[in-house]
Design a protein around this motif. Structure first.
Motif, PDB file in Angstrom:
ATOM      1  N   UNK A  47       0.832  -1.205   0.000  1.00  0.00           N
ATOM      2  CA  UNK A  47       0.000   0.000   0.000  1.00  0.00           C
ATOM      3  C   UNK A  47       0.868   1.257   0.000  1.00  0.00           C
ATOM      4  N   UNK A  48       1.903   1.258   0.825  1.00  0.00           N
ATOM      5  CA  UNK A  48       2.765   2.436   0.921  1.00  0.00           C
ATOM      6  C   UNK A  48       3.502   2.698  -0.385  1.00  0.00           C
ATOM      7  N   UNK A  49       3.998   1.647  -1.026  1.00  0.00           N
ATOM      8  CA  UNK A  49       4.749   1.837  -2.273  1.00  0.00           C
ATOM      9  C   UNK A  49       3.881   2.442  -3.365  1.00  0.00           C
ATOM     10  N   UNK A  50       2.561   2.180  -3.308  1.00  0.00           N
ATOM     11  CA  UNK A  50       1.632   2.725  -4.294  1.00  0.00           C
ATOM     12  C   UNK A  50       1.038   4.067  -3.852  1.00  0.00           C
ATOM     13  N   UNK A  51       1.446   4.544  -2.687  1.00  0.00           N
ATOM     14  CA  UNK A  51       0.949   5.837  -2.204  1.00  0.00           C
ATOM     15  C   UNK A  51      -0.518   5.813  -1.842  1.00  0.00           C
ATOM     16  N   UNK A  52      -1.016   4.652  -1.387  1.00  0.00           N
ATOM     17  CA  UNK A  52      -2.446   4.489  -1.143  1.00  0.00           C
ATOM     18  C   UNK A  52      -2.809   4.476   0.337  1.00  0.00           C
ATOM     19  N   UNK A  53      -1.909   4.936   1.209  1.00  0.00           N
ATOM     20  CA  UNK A  53      -2.232   4.914   2.637  1.00  0.00           C
ATOM     21  C   UNK A  53      -3.400   5.835   2.972  1.00  0.00           C
ATOM     22  N   UNK A  63       2.232   4.254   7.361  1.00  0.00           N
ATOM     23  CA  UNK A  63       1.547   3.067   7.880  1.00  0.00           C
ATOM     24  C   UNK A  63       2.473   1.868   8.048  1.00  0.00           C
ATOM     25  N   UNK A  64       3.674   2.104   8.516  1.00  0.00           N
ATOM     26  CA  UNK A  64       4.660   1.038   8.682  1.00  0.00           C
ATOM     27  C   UNK A  64       5.188   1.066  10.106  1.00  0.00           C
ATOM     28  N   UNK A  65       5.623  -0.076  10.651  1.00  0.00           N
ATOM     29  CA  UNK A  65       6.059  -0.139  12.052  1.00  0.00           C
ATOM     30  C   UNK A  65       7.422   0.505  12.264  1.00  0.00           C
ATOM     31  N   UNK A 183      -8.096  -4.668  -1.463  1.00  0.00           N
ATOM     32  CA  UNK A 183      -7.163  -4.894  -0.365  1.00  0.00           C
ATOM     33  C   UNK A 183      -7.903  -4.766   0.967  1.00  0.00           C
ATOM     34  N   UNK A 184      -7.744  -5.775   1.835  1.00  0.00           N
ATOM     35  CA  UNK A 184      -8.312  -5.727   3.186  1.00  0.00           C
ATOM     36  C   UNK A 184      -7.162  -5.856   4.174  1.00  0.00           C
ATOM     37  N   UNK A 185      -6.915  -4.782   4.925  1.00  0.00           N
ATOM     38  CA  UNK A 185      -5.824  -4.835   5.898  1.00  0.00           C
ATOM     39  C   UNK A 185      -6.336  -5.405   7.219  1.00  0.00           C
ATOM     40  N   UNK A 186      -5.401  -5.819   8.060  1.00  0.00           N
ATOM     41  CA  UNK A 186      -5.760  -6.629   9.212  1.00  0.00           C
ATOM     42  C   UNK A 186      -6.423  -5.858  10.339  1.00  0.00           C
ATOM     43  N   UNK A 187      -5.946  -4.651  10.659  1.00  0.00           N
ATOM     44  CA  UNK A 187      -6.370  -3.993  11.884  1.00  0.00           C
ATOM     45  C   UNK A 187      -7.836  -3.589  11.873  1.00  0.00           C
ATOM     46  N   UNK A 188      -8.274  -2.955  10.798  1.00  0.00           N
ATOM     47  CA  UNK A 188      -9.646  -2.431  10.761  1.00  0.00           C
ATOM     48  C   UNK A 188     -10.444  -2.912   9.552  1.00  0.00           C
ATOM     49  N   UNK A 189      -9.771  -3.526   8.590  1.00  0.00           N
ATOM     50  CA  UNK A 189     -10.450  -3.879   7.345  1.00  0.00           C
ATOM     51  C   UNK A 189     -11.518  -4.936   7.483  1.00  0.00           C
ATOM     52  N   UNK A 190     -11.449  -5.737   8.561  1.00  0.00           N
ATOM     53  CA  UNK A 190     -12.422  -6.825   8.733  1.00  0.00           C
ATOM     54  C   UNK A 190     -13.573  -6.441   9.653  1.00  0.00           C
TER      55      UNK A 190
END
Length: 673
Positions: A47-53, A63-65, A183-190
């Motif tokens: 997501x970050x590489x595509x600038x979609x955060x 959005x990275x640790x 794309x469904x991310x883990x923290x809030x996407x579900x």
């Protein structure tokens, strides 16, 4: 199509160089690793590489640790991150391969800079140099040539459409609004269906617009046209009112009352019949008649020379007496009109109070009727029993208004009719006040003119005998000025009438276009796509052992394109695990629709930890089976999971897939040399 080929993460530390490299193929890809091993970091890096955060949050946070931004643990030691970046190699439907790189931490390159390099730099080991730079996460990134999202949309073969914003303006349908379908991310996407559709872009009906674009529905073009027509209609209404306001402002100082001015846009040009009238001593006359009378008097004066004081002394005496008598009459008329105006204003205020009381009474009755329909046995009209419904006076205890009270519905109907009557009376009284105000202004203007005339006559009488009469000169100037003012008003009325008639034609065209759109039904192609989406959703829910509801009762809403049950969105009537199953089925159904119809789907689907809420393994196995049978040459599916290696191997047995598995206890982001 967007096919991910290779993902690279790099972290430069005070010690060893750390990183991760993941290769993906077409079809089903499984990234298996233990919890807290870096799976989500890799998925977020895509997501970050595509600038979609921006699809995750309106904030500008990376959005990275901390392992990519601050410090990374290596062999039990925390090493400071000096520099870090992510790079992604990808391919489109025409076979073009590019590699993009975006820095996470750097002293020389800002995080909003995206570097692009032609060719498979990561998989083929080509140097990333002599690329093309773009900007992202800045204004214009979706519309300018050097905006990365504008370039990415072109790479995907998409032309991002203009959509309506909440403020009535238009803007692009941003990529951040489309990728939650991929794309469904883990923290809030579900947490829910389309939980990550961003609303901070202020796009009207954003999830619906995104679904229509992805499915390439004919309805999409219809909706955009309707929104543009409605926006154009709103602009027409504003401009119409501006023309009317300008005209009213131009006539107010001339004591002219306008008639036949439509306050709102009309479709019939004949309804634009604007006329200006002026209050004379006994009646209202048109501007044309007033100009004619003034011009006649002016012509009479111009035919004779301006008399001297000596020549006109007797006439000046008579004119002075007449002017003083006229002033007395006008003063009396003005006093009478001011009293009438004050009375009218008082009546209008009373009507306004009555309208407000009726509106409150009507709402009380409607609320009481609503409570009765909901089953209330104590739905009396609060505040309505102790006052008379007509005159609003307090009623003594035990006083009955009638022995045959109206039913609640009859009361509502009666009050509504009464309210319409009083509103009409209020509007009529407002027009009367406007006319009276114009008459008062006209009388004050005439009084001012008479007083000036009296002063000019007196000045003439005290001037030397041989000098021209000041009163005669002043009279000529006054008449000429008044004629010019009225001619200017007449010109404004003529110009505004032509303008409003032209706008009436445009308004009718706008309304006709909206009526034609309203009569259009859903196209057969759209119906086929919605039917396919619904059937795919139901089939998957059955295979995933969905049991909160009968899968056959789940439909795709023709309005929102979301799953519904008996007309309502799915929500609390589902178990947590069944909500996860619906998300699987819904997004995979979109992918399948994109493969079977002409659509704008990226043909990419990424699930980060899809087995949420301890969804049973039979359901997860069915999901893997469905995903593995999607056309591998035309689509790519990536699942990141912490499922046990042995159990996962059993689920994948006999199914086409590409497995990336990390050994237990190891990190994906680790020293590479």
């Amino acid at each position: 199509m967007l096919k991910l080929r290779h993902l690279q993460l790099r972290v430069v530390t005070e010690g060893p160089l750390c990183g991760a490299d993941l290769e993906f193929t077409s079809g089903l890809n499984i990234l298996r690793a233990d919890n807290s091993s870096g799976k989500s970091t890799c998925m977020q890096a895509v997501i970050y590489s595509l600038g979609l955060e921006g699809m995750l949050s309106a904030r500008r946070d990376i959005p990275l640790p901390h392992a990519m931004t601050d410090s990374i643990e290596v062999d039990g030691r925390d090493l400071r991150v000096l520099e870090s970046w992510v790079a992604l190699e990808m391919e489109n439907s025409s076979g073009r391969v590019i590699t993009v790189r975006r820095h996470v931490k750097s002293t020389t390159k800002h995080m909003t800079l995206v570097e692009e390099f032609e060719g498979p730099c990561l998989s083929a080991g080509l140097p990333m140099e002599r690329g093309t730079d773009y900007f992202v996460r800045r204004p214009g990134a979706a519309i300018r040539d050097r905006g990365f999202h504008h370039h990415l949309a072109e790479f995907l073969g998409w032309e991002l459409p203009q959509v309506s914003r909440l403020d009535g303006s238009e803007g692009p349908l941003y990529l951040e609004c489309l990728f939650p379908y991929f794309f469904v991310e883990q923290k809030h996407g579900w947490s829910g269906i389309q939980a990550r559709i961003p609303t901070h872009f202020m796009i009207r009906d954003v999830s619906r617009r995104a679904a229509e674009f992805i499915l390439n529905l004919d309805e999409y073009a219809t909706v955009l046209r309707r929104q543009r027509l409605e926006a154009a209609g709103s602009q027409m209404d504003t401009e119409w009112r501006q023309v009317v306001d300008r005209l009213v402002g131009a006539t107010k100082g001339a004591a002219v009352v306008l008639r036949g001015v439509p306050a709102k846009p009309v479709s019939d040009t004949a309804a634009v019949a604007i006329a200006g009238v002026i209050a004379s001593e006994r009646e209202w006359i048109s501007i044309d008649d007033e100009i004619r009378l003034l011009q006649t008097r002016l012509d009479e004066l111009d035919r004779v020379e301006v008399p001297t004081v000596e020549e006109g002394s007797q006439q000046l005496d008579r004119d002075l007496s007449a002017a003083q008598e006229s002033l007395t009459v006008i003063t009396a008329q003005l006093r009478e009109e001011v009293d009438l105006l004050a009375e009218s204003i008082s009546r209008r205020d009373g009507l306004e109070f009555r309208v407000e009381a009726l509106e409150e009474d009507l709402q009380r009755h409607k609320d009481a009727a609503l409570l009765r329909r909901l089953g209330s046995e104590h739905a009396a009209v609060i505040g309505g029993e102790s006052t008379c419904p007509t005159c609003q006076q307090a009623l003594p205890d035990g006083f009955d208004v009638t022995l045959n009270p109206m039913s609640p519905d009859e009361s509502i109907s009666y009050i509504d009719q009464e309210l319409r009557t009083f509103r009409a009376m209020y509007s009529d009284m407002q027009r009367v006040i406007e006319n009276q105000q114009a008459k008062v202004a006209g009388l004050r203007d005439r009084m001012s003119q008479v007083r000036r005339n009296i002063r000019a006559i007196k000045q003439s009488l005290t001037s030397p005998s041989a000098t021209p009469s000041v009163a005669a000169v002043a009279e000529r100037i006054r008449l000429q000025d008044r004629v010019e003012v009225l001619q200017a008003v007449q010109s404004e009325i003529f110009t505004a009438s032509g303008d409003l008639r032209a706008r009436a034609v445009a308004w009718e065209s706008n309304r006709a276009a909206l009526r034609a759109l309203a009569e259009q039904g859903r196209s057969p192609r759209d119906a086929a796509k919605i039917s396919f989406l619904q059937n795919s959703l139901r089939q998957q829910l059955r295979s995933y052992h969905f049991n909160s509801l009968d899968p056959e009762s789940i439909e795709i809403s023709p309005d929102t394109y979301r799953p519904i049950h008996e007309g309502f969105d799915l929500g609390f009537d589902l178990s947590a695990s069944d909500m996860i199953r619906v998300i699987w089925a819904y997004l995979l159904a979109f992918l399948e629709a994109g493969l079977n119809f002409s659509a704008n789907h990226a043909r990419l689907l990424i699930f980060d930890e899809p087995r949420q809420q301890e969804t049973n393994r039979l359901s997860f196995s069915a999901l893997l089976d469905r995903a593995s049978h999607v056309n591998g040459r035309e689509a790519q599916i990536i699942f990141a999971t912490s499922e046990e290696a042995e159990a996962l191997a059993g689920m994948l047995q006999g199914r086409p897939h590409h497995l990336i598995s990390s050994a237990p206890g190891t990190k994906l982001l680790r020293p590479i040399h």
